[in-house]
Design a protein around this motif. Structure first.
Motif, PDB file in Angstrom:
ATOM      1  N   THR A 123       0.824  -1.207   0.000  1.00 21.37           N
ATOM      2  CA  THR A 123       0.000   0.000   0.000  1.00 21.37           C
ATOM      3  C   THR A 123       0.858   1.256   0.000  1.00 21.37           C
ATOM      4  O   THR A 123       0.601   2.201  -0.755  1.00 21.37           O
ATOM      5  CB  THR A 123      -0.929   0.000   1.225  1.00 21.37           C
ATOM      6  N   LEU A 124       1.867   1.292   0.851  1.00 27.09           N
ATOM      7  CA  LEU A 124       2.762   2.452   0.901  1.00 27.09           C
ATOM      8  C   LEU A 124       3.470   2.656  -0.438  1.00 27.09           C
ATOM      9  O   LEU A 124       3.671   3.790  -0.895  1.00 27.09           O
ATOM     10  CB  LEU A 124       3.789   2.276   2.021  1.00 27.09           C
ATOM     11  N   LYS A 125       3.835   1.558  -1.102  1.00 29.51           N
ATOM     12  CA  LYS A 125       4.524   1.643  -2.386  1.00 29.51           C
ATOM     13  C   LYS A 125       3.604   2.160  -3.484  1.00 29.51           C
ATOM     14  O   LYS A 125       4.048   2.892  -4.387  1.00 29.51           O
ATOM     15  CB  LYS A 125       5.070   0.260  -2.758  1.00 29.51           C
ATOM     16  N   ALA A 126       2.329   1.802  -3.406  1.00 28.89           N
ATOM     17  CA  ALA A 126       1.392   2.183  -4.464  1.00 28.89           C
ATOM     18  C   ALA A 126       0.702   3.519  -4.210  1.00 28.89           C
ATOM     19  O   ALA A 126      -0.077   3.970  -5.061  1.00 28.89           O
ATOM     20  CB  ALA A 126       0.337   1.086  -4.628  1.00 28.89           C
ATOM     21  N   LEU A 127       0.956   4.148  -3.089  1.00 29.46           N
ATOM     22  CA  LEU A 127       0.260   5.397  -2.754  1.00 29.46           C
ATOM     23  C   LEU A 127       0.499   6.505  -3.769  1.00 29.46           C
ATOM     24  O   LEU A 127      -0.420   7.213  -4.169  1.00 29.46           O
ATOM     25  CB  LEU A 127       0.682   5.872  -1.361  1.00 29.46           C
ATOM     26  N   SER A 128       1.753   6.653  -4.186  1.00 28.39           N
ATOM     27  CA  SER A 128       2.078   7.753  -5.090  1.00 28.39           C
ATOM     28  C   SER A 128       1.416   7.599  -6.450  1.00 28.39           C
ATOM     29  O   SER A 128       1.122   8.590  -7.134  1.00 28.39           O
ATOM     30  CB  SER A 128       3.601   7.854  -5.265  1.00 28.39           C
ATOM     31  N   ALA A 129       1.170   6.348  -6.867  1.00 26.86           N
ATOM     32  CA  ALA A 129       0.571   6.107  -8.174  1.00 26.86           C
ATOM     33  C   ALA A 129      -0.943   6.159  -8.142  1.00 26.86           C
ATOM     34  O   ALA A 129      -1.584   6.194  -9.195  1.00 26.86           O
ATOM     35  CB  ALA A 129       1.026   4.748  -8.713  1.00 26.86           C
ATOM     36  N   SER A 130      -1.518   6.178  -6.961  1.00 27.16           N
ATOM     37  CA  SER A 130      -2.982   6.178  -6.846  1.00 27.16           C
ATOM     38  C   SER A 130      -3.493   7.610  -6.854  1.00 27.16           C
ATOM     39  O   SER A 130      -3.227   8.388  -5.934  1.00 27.16           O
ATOM     40  CB  SER A 130      -3.408   5.472  -5.559  1.00 27.16           C
ATOM     41  N   ILE A 131      -4.235   7.964  -7.908  1.00 23.24           N
ATOM     42  CA  ILE A 131      -4.753   9.327  -8.031  1.00 23.24           C
ATOM     43  C   ILE A 131      -6.276   9.363  -7.893  1.00 23.24           C
ATOM     44  O   ILE A 131      -6.883  10.433  -7.941  1.00 23.24           O
ATOM     45  CB  ILE A 131      -4.361   9.958  -9.389  1.00 23.24           C
ATOM     46  N   SER A 132      -6.897   8.201  -7.744  1.00 22.42           N
ATOM     47  CA  SER A 132      -8.354   8.140  -7.670  1.00 22.42           C
ATOM     48  C   SER A 132      -8.871   8.128  -6.241  1.00 22.42           C
ATOM     49  O   SER A 132     -10.072   8.068  -6.022  1.00 22.42           O
ATOM     50  CB  SER A 132      -8.872   6.892  -8.403  1.00 22.42           C
ATOM     51  N   VAL A 133      -7.950   8.159  -5.278  1.00 23.51           N
ATOM     52  CA  VAL A 133      -8.332   8.131  -3.865  1.00 23.51           C
ATOM     53  C   VAL A 133      -7.892   9.431  -3.211  1.00 23.51           C
ATOM     54  O   VAL A 133      -6.748   9.869  -3.378  1.00 23.51           O
ATOM     55  CB  VAL A 133      -7.692   6.924  -3.138  1.00 23.51           C
ATOM     56  N   HIS A 134      -8.792  10.050  -2.481  1.00 18.32           N
ATOM     57  CA  HIS A 134      -8.498  11.318  -1.819  1.00 18.32           C
ATOM     58  C   HIS A 134      -7.418  11.124  -0.762  1.00 18.32           C
ATOM     59  O   HIS A 134      -7.258  10.046  -0.187  1.00 18.32           O
ATOM     60  CB  HIS A 134      -9.772  11.878  -1.188  1.00 18.32           C
ATOM     61  N   SER A 135      -6.662  12.179  -0.509  1.00 24.77           N
ATOM     62  CA  SER A 135      -5.550  12.095   0.435  1.00 24.77           C
ATOM     63  C   SER A 135      -6.010  11.702   1.834  1.00 24.77           C
ATOM     64  O   SER A 135      -5.329  10.943   2.534  1.00 24.77           O
ATOM     65  CB  SER A 135      -4.806  13.437   0.492  1.00 24.77           C
ATOM     66  N   ASP A 136      -7.173  12.225   2.269  1.00 24.39           N
ATOM     67  CA  ASP A 136      -7.682  11.853   3.584  1.00 24.39           C
ATOM     68  C   ASP A 136      -7.996  10.362   3.656  1.00 24.39           C
ATOM     69  O   ASP A 136      -7.734   9.707   4.668  1.00 24.39           O
ATOM     70  CB  ASP A 136      -8.942  12.662   3.923  1.00 24.39           C
ATOM     71  N   GLU A 137      -8.562   9.839   2.581  1.00 21.20           N
ATOM     72  CA  GLU A 137      -8.876   8.409   2.557  1.00 21.20           C
ATOM     73  C   GLU A 137      -7.602   7.575   2.552  1.00 21.20           C
ATOM     74  O   GLU A 137      -7.544   6.496   3.162  1.00 21.20           O
ATOM     75  CB  GLU A 137      -9.712   8.085   1.313  1.00 21.20           C
ATOM     76  N   LYS A 138      -6.560   8.061   1.873  1.00 23.39           N
ATOM     77  CA  LYS A 138      -5.274   7.352   1.888  1.00 23.39           C
ATOM     78  C   LYS A 138      -4.731   7.256   3.310  1.00 23.39           C
ATOM     79  O   LYS A 138      -4.230   6.217   3.728  1.00 23.39           O
ATOM     80  CB  LYS A 138      -4.269   8.083   0.993  1.00 23.39           C
ATOM     81  N   ARG A 139      -4.834   8.357   4.059  1.00 28.21           N
ATOM     82  CA  ARG A 139      -4.343   8.349   5.436  1.00 28.21           C
ATOM     83  C   ARG A 139      -5.116   7.341   6.286  1.00 28.21           C
ATOM     84  O   ARG A 139      -4.539   6.625   7.096  1.00 28.21           O
ATOM     85  CB  ARG A 139      -4.451   9.750   6.033  1.00 28.21           C
ATOM     86  N   ARG A 140      -6.426   7.311   6.086  1.00 31.50           N
ATOM     87  CA  ARG A 140      -7.232   6.377   6.875  1.00 31.50           C
ATOM     88  C   ARG A 140      -6.904   4.935   6.527  1.00 31.50           C
ATOM     89  O   ARG A 140      -6.884   4.061   7.396  1.00 31.50           O
ATOM     90  CB  ARG A 140      -8.721   6.657   6.663  1.00 31.50           C
ATOM     91  N   ILE A 141      -6.651   4.669   5.247  1.00 33.77           N
ATOM     92  CA  ILE A 141      -6.305   3.310   4.820  1.00 33.77           C
ATOM     93  C   ILE A 141      -4.990   2.872   5.430  1.00 33.77           C
ATOM     94  O   ILE A 141      -4.869   1.772   5.986  1.00 33.77           O
ATOM     95  CB  ILE A 141      -6.260   3.232   3.285  1.00 33.77           C
ATOM     96  N   VAL A 142      -3.986   3.752   5.342  1.00 37.47           N
ATOM     97  CA  VAL A 142      -2.680   3.429   5.931  1.00 37.47           C
ATOM     98  C   VAL A 142      -2.810   3.272   7.442  1.00 37.47           C
ATOM     99  O   VAL A 142      -2.233   2.345   8.041  1.00 37.47           O
ATOM    100  CB  VAL A 142      -1.641   4.519   5.582  1.00 37.47           C
ATOM    101  N   GLY A 143      -3.568   4.159   8.076  1.00 42.10           N
ATOM    102  CA  GLY A 143      -3.751   4.066   9.520  1.00 42.10           C
ATOM    103  C   GLY A 143      -4.414   2.765   9.926  1.00 42.10           C
ATOM    104  O   GLY A 143      -4.038   2.152  10.931  1.00 42.10           O
TER     105      GLY A 143
END
Length: 286
Positions: free
Chosen positions: A185-205
């Motif tokens: 997930t951490l590796k693919a974060l930069s390539a994911s543009i369809s997910v909002h930044s807040d949602e990315k934080r919640r997913i990682v958390g």
């Protein structure tokens, strides 16, 4: 949590069966007090959390279903903890049943933790594939498989010569999966543009939380099970204390709901440097 051991005391000219707790009464007392506290706090909070997560099903078809099932297993575990609180003579006939149900739900809860971590990983790593594949039918089918898997594993325990070692090895399998899901997930974060930044934080958390719950609460008992089964170590007090850590898992699982609520923990996660994302990402429901 004390481990129930039936010892034949015929060597001491007494043919009756007695329960022992490793011969260390303070440990028994502490574990009972901790169990009572966990039950009093966990039961009402888990019921509230189940109701709150059910309200999210209309917005998200998958994650709430897995979390609801996880919370149901936690609720059953909390109810079965009465086996370690009441005197043995009160529930002698039903003690084995309560313990069996408890450990059954414990294995099921680990299965749903894997499902939650896998689903969160797919949202980031394979967003297009996941968006068209996620359905309620598939998630319900997965839930049925997770609930049905422990009896199969139990058959392996019965057939094995060393059940403690086999159970320890099987329960270690989720650890590399949790690490892989978090790293991927951490590796693919930069390539994911369809997910909002807040949602990315919640997913990682959420992925970090699942890994911490498993590592801090489950791993000590698993390691002791392996050591006990392979080297014949008989440290009941240490093993029972490690099982007390496992009892905290229903309380720790409640924090998963926090990472599902938009805006609840976004400010805290945004303040962590490693969780900073581009706030201009396109928002998309996951």
């Amino acid at each position: 949590m004390e481990e129930v051991n039936i010892n034949n005391t015929s060597q001491d000219n007494n043919s009756s069966y007695t329960y022992d707790y490793g011969g260390y009464k303070p440990v028994e007392f502490i574990m009972k007090v901790v169990t009572i506290i966990i039950m009093c706090i966990g039961l009402p909070l888990t019921l509230v959390a189940i109701y709150a997560v059910c309200s999210l099903v209309k917005d998200d078809h998958v994650v709430p279903i897995y979390v609801i099932n996880l919370l149901i297993t936690d609720l059953i575990q909390l109810c079965c903890m009465i086996a370690w609180v009441l005197p043995e003579d009160w529930i002698l006939s039903g003690r084995f049943i309560l313990l069996s149900i408890y450990f059954y739900c414990l294995m099921v809860s680990i299965g749903f933790m894997v499902c939650i971590a896998l689903e969160r990983y797919l949202v980031i790593a394979c967003p297009l594939w996941y968006r068209f594949r996620r359905t309620i039918k598939i998630s319900v089918l997965v839930c049925v498989v997770v609930w049905a898997l422990p009896p199969v594993i139990s058959c392996l325990f019965i057939a094995a010569r060393n059940p403690a070692t086999i159970s320890g090895i099987l329960l270690l399998l989720p650890l590399p999966l949790f690490i892989f899901f978090l790293g991927g997930t951490l590796k693919a974060l930069s390539a994911s543009i369809s997910v909002h930044s807040d949602e990315k934080r919640r997913i990682v958390g959420m992925l970090v939380l699942v890994l911490l719950i498993y590592t801090l609460l489950f791993l000590p008992t698993i390691i002791l099970s392996l050591a006990w089964g392979s080297s014949g170590i008989d440290e009941r007090n240490l093993y029972n204390l490690s099982l007390t850590f496992v009892q905290f898992s229903p309380l720790a699982d409640l924090f998963l709901y926090i990472f599902m609520r938009k805006g609840t923990i976004d400010k805290l996660l945004a303040s962590v440097c490693c969780c900073r994302m581009d706030s201009d990402d396109i928002s998309s429901p996951v």
